[in-house]
Design an enzyme around this catalytic site. Sequence first.
Site, PDB file in Angstrom:
ATOM      1  N   GLY A  69       0.857  -1.182   0.000  1.00  0.00           N
ATOM      2  CA  GLY A  69       0.000   0.000   0.000  1.00  0.00           C
ATOM      3  C   GLY A  69       0.888   1.225   0.000  1.00  0.00           C
ATOM      4  O   GLY A  69       2.080   1.146  -0.332  1.00  0.00           O
TER       5      GLY A  69
ATOM      6  N   GLY B  44       3.993   0.540   2.453  1.00  0.00           N
ATOM      7  CA  GLY B  44       4.944  -0.469   2.014  1.00  0.00           C
ATOM      8  C   GLY B  44       5.488  -0.192   0.620  1.00  0.00           C
ATOM      9  O   GLY B  44       6.685  -0.385   0.353  1.00  0.00           O
TER      10      GLY B  44
ATOM     11  N   HIS C 293     -16.315   6.201  11.126  1.00  0.00           N
ATOM     12  CA  HIS C 293     -16.458   7.334  10.210  1.00  0.00           C
ATOM     13  C   HIS C 293     -17.925   7.736  10.116  1.00  0.00           C
ATOM     14  O   HIS C 293     -18.782   6.889   9.913  1.00  0.00           O
ATOM     15  CB  HIS C 293     -15.925   6.924   8.836  1.00  0.00           C
ATOM     16  CG  HIS C 293     -15.675   8.092   7.936  1.00  0.00           C
ATOM     17  ND1 HIS C 293     -16.688   8.896   7.490  1.00  0.00           N
ATOM     18  CD2 HIS C 293     -14.533   8.583   7.400  1.00  0.00           C
ATOM     19  CE1 HIS C 293     -16.155   9.840   6.711  1.00  0.00           C
ATOM     20  NE2 HIS C 293     -14.859   9.671   6.642  1.00  0.00           N
TER      21      HIS C 293
ATOM     22  N   SER D  44     -16.926  10.105   1.235  1.00  0.00           N
ATOM     23  CA  SER D  44     -15.786  10.864   1.745  1.00  0.00           C
ATOM     24  C   SER D  44     -16.155  12.061   2.617  1.00  0.00           C
ATOM     25  O   SER D  44     -17.118  12.774   2.366  1.00  0.00           O
ATOM     26  CB  SER D  44     -14.964  11.364   0.563  1.00  0.00           C
ATOM     27  OG  SER D  44     -14.039  12.314   0.993  1.00  0.00           O
TER      28      SER D  44
ATOM     29  N   ARG E 250     -14.200  13.402  13.200  1.00  0.00           N
ATOM     30  CA  ARG E 250     -15.007  12.211  12.943  1.00  0.00           C
ATOM     31  C   ARG E 250     -15.646  11.597  14.178  1.00  0.00           C
ATOM     32  O   ARG E 250     -16.811  11.220  14.144  1.00  0.00           O
ATOM     33  CB  ARG E 250     -14.117  11.153  12.294  1.00  0.00           C
ATOM     34  CG  ARG E 250     -13.722  11.574  10.928  1.00  0.00           C
ATOM     35  CD  ARG E 250     -12.794  10.602  10.284  1.00  0.00           C
ATOM     36  NE  ARG E 250     -12.555  11.083   8.923  1.00  0.00           N
ATOM     37  CZ  ARG E 250     -11.709  10.541   8.072  1.00  0.00           C
ATOM     38  NH1 ARG E 250     -10.993   9.504   8.442  1.00  0.00           N
ATOM     39  NH2 ARG E 250     -11.570  11.033   6.866  1.00  0.00           N
TER      40      ARG E 250
ATOM     41  N   HIS F 233     -13.982   2.342  10.202  1.00  0.00           N
ATOM     42  CA  HIS F 233     -13.245   2.868   9.052  1.00  0.00           C
ATOM     43  C   HIS F 233     -11.730   2.715   9.154  1.00  0.00           C
ATOM     44  O   HIS F 233     -11.054   2.440   8.170  1.00  0.00           O
ATOM     45  CB  HIS F 233     -13.591   4.347   8.922  1.00  0.00           C
ATOM     46  CG  HIS F 233     -12.909   5.042   7.791  1.00  0.00           C
ATOM     47  ND1 HIS F 233     -13.076   4.649   6.495  1.00  0.00           N
ATOM     48  CD2 HIS F 233     -12.072   6.100   7.754  1.00  0.00           C
ATOM     49  CE1 HIS F 233     -12.359   5.440   5.710  1.00  0.00           C
ATOM     50  NE2 HIS F 233     -11.732   6.317   6.443  1.00  0.00           N
TER      51      HIS F 233
ATOM     52  N   ARG G 128      -8.022   9.790  14.398  1.00  0.00           N
ATOM     53  CA  ARG G 128      -7.248  10.319  13.275  1.00  0.00           C
ATOM     54  C   ARG G 128      -8.048  11.386  12.545  1.00  0.00           C
ATOM     55  O   ARG G 128      -9.240  11.218  12.311  1.00  0.00           O
ATOM     56  CB  ARG G 128      -6.897   9.193  12.300  1.00  0.00           C
ATOM     57  CG  ARG G 128      -6.247   9.691  11.026  1.00  0.00           C
ATOM     58  CD  ARG G 128      -5.798   8.577  10.123  1.00  0.00           C
ATOM     59  NE  ARG G 128      -6.877   7.857   9.479  1.00  0.00           N
ATOM     60  CZ  ARG G 128      -7.546   8.288   8.420  1.00  0.00           C
ATOM     61  NH1 ARG G 128      -7.260   9.448   7.879  1.00  0.00           N
ATOM     62  NH2 ARG G 128      -8.501   7.550   7.887  1.00  0.00           N
TER      63      ARG G 128
HETATM   64  C1  LIG Z   1     -12.786   3.856   1.879  1.00  0.00           C
HETATM   65  C2  LIG Z   1     -11.626   4.521   2.524  1.00  0.00           C
HETATM   66  C3  LIG Z   1     -11.288   5.824   2.208  1.00  0.00           C
HETATM   67  C4  LIG Z   1     -10.198   6.440   2.797  1.00  0.00           C
HETATM   68  N1  LIG Z   1      -9.915   7.747   2.463  1.00  0.00           N
HETATM   69  C5  LIG Z   1      -8.837   8.341   3.013  1.00  0.00           C
HETATM   70  C6  LIG Z   1      -8.490   9.672   2.652  1.00  0.00           C
HETATM   71  O1  LIG Z   1      -9.162  10.322   1.848  1.00  0.00           O
HETATM   72  N2  LIG Z   1      -7.393  10.219   3.205  1.00  0.00           N
HETATM   73  C7  LIG Z   1      -6.618   9.537   4.102  1.00  0.00           C
HETATM   74  O2  LIG Z   1      -5.619  10.088   4.539  1.00  0.00           O
HETATM   75  N3  LIG Z   1      -6.911   8.275   4.439  1.00  0.00           N
HETATM   76  C8  LIG Z   1      -8.005   7.653   3.928  1.00  0.00           C
HETATM   77  N4  LIG Z   1      -8.309   6.370   4.296  1.00  0.00           N
HETATM   78  C9  LIG Z   1      -7.375   5.624   5.140  1.00  0.00           C
HETATM   79  C10 LIG Z   1      -6.202   5.134   4.306  1.00  0.00           C
HETATM   80  O3  LIG Z   1      -6.623   4.781   3.021  1.00  0.00           O
HETATM   81  C11 LIG Z   1      -5.482   3.938   4.908  1.00  0.00           C
HETATM   82  O4  LIG Z   1      -5.273   4.119   6.254  1.00  0.00           O
HETATM   83  C12 LIG Z   1      -4.116   3.752   4.252  1.00  0.00           C
HETATM   84  O5  LIG Z   1      -4.244   3.742   2.856  1.00  0.00           O
HETATM   85  C13 LIG Z   1      -3.433   2.497   4.725  1.00  0.00           C
HETATM   86  O6  LIG Z   1      -2.253   2.306   3.979  1.00  0.00           O
HETATM   87  P1  LIG Z   1      -1.207   1.186   4.342  1.00  0.00           P
HETATM   88  O7  LIG Z   1      -0.139   1.291   3.332  1.00  0.00           O
HETATM   89  O8  LIG Z   1      -0.849   1.290   5.764  1.00  0.00           O
HETATM   90  O9  LIG Z   1      -2.013  -0.184   4.186  1.00  0.00           O
HETATM   91  P2  LIG Z   1      -2.842  -0.825   2.968  1.00  0.00           P
HETATM   92  O10 LIG Z   1      -3.028   0.103   1.841  1.00  0.00           O
HETATM   93  O11 LIG Z   1      -4.052  -1.424   3.598  1.00  0.00           O
HETATM   94  O12 LIG Z   1      -1.913  -1.967   2.439  1.00  0.00           O
HETATM   95  C14 LIG Z   1      -1.727  -3.153   3.120  1.00  0.00           C
HETATM   96  C15 LIG Z   1      -0.833  -4.026   2.283  1.00  0.00           C
HETATM   97  O13 LIG Z   1      -0.403  -5.107   3.055  1.00  0.00           O
HETATM   98  C16 LIG Z   1      -0.584  -6.306   2.356  1.00  0.00           C
HETATM   99  N5  LIG Z   1      -0.757  -7.350   3.368  1.00  0.00           N
HETATM  100  C17 LIG Z   1      -1.504  -7.307   4.494  1.00  0.00           C
HETATM  101  N6  LIG Z   1      -1.357  -8.451   5.181  1.00  0.00           N
HETATM  102  C18 LIG Z   1      -0.505  -9.215   4.500  1.00  0.00           C
HETATM  103  C19 LIG Z   1       0.042 -10.514   4.702  1.00  0.00           C
HETATM  104  N7  LIG Z   1      -0.249 -11.216   5.775  1.00  0.00           N
HETATM  105  N8  LIG Z   1       0.884 -10.999   3.768  1.00  0.00           N
HETATM  106  C20 LIG Z   1       1.205 -10.283   2.657  1.00  0.00           C
HETATM  107  N9  LIG Z   1       0.726  -9.052   2.418  1.00  0.00           N
HETATM  108  C21 LIG Z   1      -0.120  -8.528   3.339  1.00  0.00           C
HETATM  109  C22 LIG Z   1      -1.740  -6.069   1.442  1.00  0.00           C
HETATM  110  O14 LIG Z   1      -1.679  -6.967   0.354  1.00  0.00           O
HETATM  111  C23 LIG Z   1      -1.474  -4.629   1.039  1.00  0.00           C
HETATM  112  O15 LIG Z   1      -0.542  -4.614   0.003  1.00  0.00           O
HETATM  113  C24 LIG Z   1      -9.419   5.742   3.721  1.00  0.00           C
HETATM  114  C25 LIG Z   1      -9.738   4.436   4.044  1.00  0.00           C
HETATM  115  C26 LIG Z   1     -10.852   3.836   3.486  1.00  0.00           C
HETATM  116  C27 LIG Z   1     -11.247   2.479   3.942  1.00  0.00           C
END
Ligand SMILES: Cc1cc2nc3c(=O)[nH]c(=O)nc-3n(C[C@H](O)[C@H](O)[C@H](O)COP(=O)(O)OP(=O)(O)OC[C@H]3O[C@@H](n4cnc5c(N)ncnc54)[C@H](O)[C@@H]3O)c2cc1C
Lengths: 637, 256
Positions: A42, A45, A266, A284, A330, A401, A435
């Site tokens: 994500g 990472g 949310h 949003s 929120r 959320h 948050r």
């Molecule tokens: C609908 C929605 C809208 C949002 N809008 C906003 C916004 O407008 N602004 C904002 O700041 N935030 C927003 N957020 C929050 C934000 O999107 C997330 O908190 C953030 O993107 C998380 O990013 P991350 O890289 O930590 O994890 P993620 O993007 O969740 O990535 C997790 C990664 O880990 C991998 N993974 C997990 N477990 C394993 C495993 N056991 N083995 C191998 N791979 C694994 C997955 O495959 C993925 O690649 C929103 C969230 C949602 C749900």
Amino acid sequence: MHLDAKIPSGPIEKKWDTRRFELKLVNPANKRKYRVIVVGTGLAGGSAAATLAELGYHVDAFCFQDSPRRAHSIAAQGGINAAKNYQGDGDSIYRLFYDTVKGGDFRSREANVYRLAQVSVEIIDQCVAQGVPFAREYGGTLDNRSFGGAQVSRTFYARGQTGQQLLIGCYQALERQVDAGRVRMYPRTEMLDVVVIDGHAKGIVTRDLVTGKLQRHYADAVVLATGGYGNVFYLSTNAKNCNVTAAFRAYRRGALFANPCFTQIHPTCIPVSGDYQSKLTLMSESLRNDGRIWVPAKKGDQRAPGQIPEPERDYYLERKYPSFGNLAPRDIASRAAKEACDDGRGIGPGGLGVYLDFADAIQRLGEDEVRSRYGNLFHMYEKITGENPYKVPMRIYPAVHYTMGGLWVDYHLQSTIPGLFVLGEANFSDHGANRLGASALMQGLADGYFVIPYTLGDYLAGQKAGKADTTHAAFAEVENEVRARLQRLLDVNGSRSVDSFHRELGKLMWEECGMARDAAGLQRALDRIPALREEFWGDVRVPGDSADFNQELEKAGRVADFMEFAELMCLDALTRDESCGGHFRTEHQTDDGEAVRDDANFTHVSAWEYKGYGERPVEQREPLVFENVKLAVRSYK
Amino acid sequence: MANATGTMRLKLHIWRQKGPNQSGAIKTYDVTANEHMSFLEMLDVLNQELIGKGEEPVAFDHDCREGICGSCNLVINGVPHGPQRGTTACQLHMRTFKDGDEIWIEPWRAKAFPVIKDLVVDRGAFDRIIAAGGYVSVNTGSAPDANEILIGKADAEEAFGYAACIGCGACVAACKNASAMLFTAAKFAHLQKLPQGRVEADRRAVRMVQQHDAEGFGSCTNQYECEAVCPKEISVTSIARLNAAYRRASLRSVEV
Ligand SMILES: Cc1cc2nc3c(=O)[nH]c(=O)nc-3n(C[C@H](O)[C@H](O)[C@H](O)COP(=O)(O)OP(=O)(O)OC[C@H]3O[C@@H](n4cnc5c(N)ncnc54)[C@H](O)[C@@H]3O)c2cc1C
Ligand code: FES
């Protein structure tokens, strides 16, 4: 255990610079000798993997989706904060820092938050250089909007698809390193455990989701960026496959889990429509720039929204929080919605909904302008509900959320297991008990692009490259445990599906550990969860076998972890006998329903240490010291 | 439309294939759904019933269930993502069907997208096309201030239009040549519309097209079925842009 957050000394504005200067470096020629595992692609990472590879490390990156581009970050809609002050409206690094600490209800670590605000500025530069098509003004400069908990416009956005555009930028940077041969990407591969050798994280065991094959991967350091655990509630705005497994497995191997009860509900999501519902869809927060939230002033008013005249409407956020209005944070907006519905003034099926109304905005700006700002969200809403939000107000309700809790990390983003670093939503670091909108994207990219590239080097500089390998006994032991657990899931061969258990757990958590919590309810959950877990292990049915593409088996492993993790959440919620941010203990509120903190007893991080299956975990505390922001009652009135 | 209670009885004809090297076949199932469900929730209902009966559920890819991750990929009644324009399969709701309908559900079919199981295919080729130049070569930390690069609103919007691609592969599934030109061109055009991306445009055009061909995707013969099924309604003008750049670059024999 003493939790050393490794916060640099000196004035807050200087801490990060000071620390960067103190950190040990790995010389460029040596970097390629080090191998780093990054789990998760994500924003956190993906940005980490790309940047570490650019620096010269060899990176193995993992995700369970079929492509790194599909990580849950893709779904983020509204935007990303940065203290650029391009609007000249009084923003600054200090203000973003202050808003975030206050928004988090004074339960985050000052030094981390300040650094986040500092590097926010560079994130936007980086993303623009990659070709992220942010919204622009006619003159060609970047446009901004406002988000909750802020009185300035500091949110950068790309229509309602900001997460998608940022992630694609990050994914492209990652693929560039794949092309250069410095990243090896393992899609459709799930990490099922961490391998710890001589106290240091030195690898992982994974399952190839296509062939079912278990594999051992060795590295000099392991980075987890595996996202949040909102799906413990079954229904949430998270993508279906988000889960706690990676973080929970690390916890079982000795990484402390911090503030697990801090979850974000949310306020603006599309309400549940039936018991077949598989997930919830966010509308949003950016919509609250122009939409007005209201319910009928009278209980049980069944008239269509258009039939209810102005004086008989209650724009409750504008009434209760005049200075922030619809942009109250929120946790506050969610509770206010719940309060209105509990009071019998909710709308729609079951009375579990409130209106988000654009009539005024359409009159003021015209339908075209509203479409250009929010078109894709309106479109999404119409597809799901069959109602046209340009004509009738949206119906919305709060939903799970985001999770502020996560693995405990120090200032270097290192967990309590040396060599195991945790980034993005998976760590606990920056958001305290609530948050602010548009700050998760900022944090994920800050961690991955601008923090870990420095702090990981400091750790690796003290490690000899390639010290152990996958023939080490610890790998065999972990692999055997993983294999046995998969087999055990398949062998139960009971009568209930994985989903039915997950739904039951989710409902329990929503009722007892959701928007409002109290000691009695949490105790009920703590009594019920172990029993439910036993039922799961005694009666779950997982068809197929493990040497195959088997989605039910994947789900079963994740739900099994949720079953243990849920107990930890409730225990944390019960132990934190105060209200703060999203953690609302009904025993602690003012007469008008605002959260009451107990700073004397709870100005700390609760970090939990695993003590064995079914054993009570032990709480460790990291005191939070506020030297720059005065602890105060959070007011948005 | 459903009957008065909102329930609908459907007959589903679904492609079942145990693994990449086994042959598959259509199997027929009866399912009772509800008009408020999403299409994938209807499949969830079927899968719960199959599990109850001790059979293997139907494998299909999905994650966000809101039209943005690009995971879901079903050919529904012969059309990738089904009957509604600008909609992914996960955003399709059962109210677009009626009680008594028969529905055919099949995987993407293309040589470059081999079936893994049932409705799940391997789309790794798309990542390899992006790795062949679908990026701007800029290292972290070396960027100038964001507002130093001015980009007109119209250009930013157009770039966004191409960048909206979710990489689902519907364009390939719809094309009689199984060409991935719309996918490849969308990325190319997104970057070409922006000053940051223009620098490497020629090299990018050549390398991405070469990779596209090497993956076994067919060539584009301007049928434009891709545009019609694209859930993000990405315009085929992107293909014209890529073709023009590719020709220009080939003439100048760009070093790749
Ligand atoms: C609908 C929605 C809208 C949002 N809008 C906003 C916004 O407008 N602004 C904002 O700041 N935030 C927003 N957020 C929050 C934000 O999107 C997330 O908190 C953030 O993107 C998380 O990013 P991350 O890289 O930590 O994890 P993620 O993007 O969740 O990535 C997790 C990664 O880990 C991998 N993974 C997990 N477990 C394993 C495993 N056991 N083995 C191998 N791979 C694994 C997955 O495959 C993925 O690649 C929103 C969230 C949602 C749900
Ligand atoms: S499941 Fe994400 S686009 Fe359909």
